[in-house]
Design a protein around this motif. Sequence first.
Motif, mmCIF file in Angstrom:
data_model
loop_
_atom_site.group_PDB
_atom_site.id
_atom_site.type_symbol
_atom_site.label_atom_id
_atom_site.label_comp_id
_atom_site.label_asym_id
_atom_site.label_seq_id
_atom_site.Cartn_x
_atom_site.Cartn_y
_atom_site.Cartn_z
ATOM 1 N N PRO A 161 0.839 -1.197 0.000
ATOM 2 C CA PRO A 161 0.000 0.000 0.000
ATOM 3 C C PRO A 161 0.879 1.254 0.000
ATOM 4 O O PRO A 161 1.914 1.299 0.661
ATOM 5 N N PHE B 283 -0.875 7.537 6.266
ATOM 6 C CA PHE B 283 -1.487 6.289 5.824
ATOM 7 C C PHE B 283 -0.346 5.302 5.599
ATOM 8 O O PHE B 283 0.539 5.551 4.779
ATOM 9 N N HIS C 28 -2.325 -0.041 5.383
ATOM 10 C CA HIS C 28 -3.785 -0.182 5.433
ATOM 11 C C HIS C 28 -4.440 0.482 6.637
ATOM 12 O O HIS C 28 -5.602 0.215 6.933
ATOM 13 N N ALA D 264 -11.400 10.336 5.372
ATOM 14 C CA ALA D 264 -10.318 10.169 4.400
ATOM 15 C C ALA D 264 -9.777 8.742 4.444
ATOM 16 O O ALA D 264 -9.475 8.148 3.405
ATOM 17 N N ALA D 265 -9.679 8.174 5.649
ATOM 18 C CA ALA D 265 -9.194 6.799 5.790
ATOM 19 C C ALA D 265 -10.175 5.815 5.161
ATOM 20 O O ALA D 265 -9.774 4.866 4.485
ATOM 21 N N GLU E 233 -12.239 6.462 2.706
ATOM 22 C CA GLU E 233 -12.152 6.652 1.251
ATOM 23 C C GLU E 233 -10.962 5.908 0.658
ATOM 24 O O GLU E 233 -11.024 5.429 -0.468
ATOM 25 N N ARG E 234 -9.874 5.785 1.405
ATOM 26 C CA ARG E 234 -8.685 5.069 0.931
ATOM 27 C C ARG E 234 -8.808 3.564 1.131
ATOM 28 O O ARG E 234 -7.912 2.824 0.739
ATOM 29 N N SER F 283 -8.844 2.139 4.155
ATOM 30 C CA SER F 283 -8.082 1.756 5.357
ATOM 31 C C SER F 283 -8.934 0.901 6.271
ATOM 32 O O SER F 283 -10.162 1.004 6.285
#
Length: 143
Positions: free
Chosen positions: A39, A62, A65, A94-95, A97-98, A100
Amino acid sequence: MSAHPANWSIAPLPPSDTATAEAIIDLLRAHNAPYLGRPAAAALQLALTSEGRLAGGLLGQFRSHWLHVDILVVAPELRGCGAGRALLTQAEDAARERGSHGVWLDTFDFQAPHFYEHLGYTRFGTIADFHDGHARHFYQKRF
């Protein structure tokens, strides 16, 4: 235990040698890749302003993960009005959306452990007497 080769040494790495520091990180990434994939690491930086002045913010990374919150701070005059919650909520969004798995962070006993617990974070570790009798607590919030 295996014997150490006679041809290795350890030396301090100057802060200016970013290429070697990155190569060290790459060694760990290569080891971790079969287990965690690769990642992309990325920074998350949020600034809180009030009346045109900096009043706090959140700095995180980030990695693997998860979002690690390194710093979350709100100026004393804005504490208790929802600014900290808003910063953390934006970081959690934001996490998510990624993709995570969650957010993890640490705080001292004199900072904000109850704040994080109120927002659904679970303590997963403590270093008692980290310094001068104060404990350092580690929290996670899994999505």
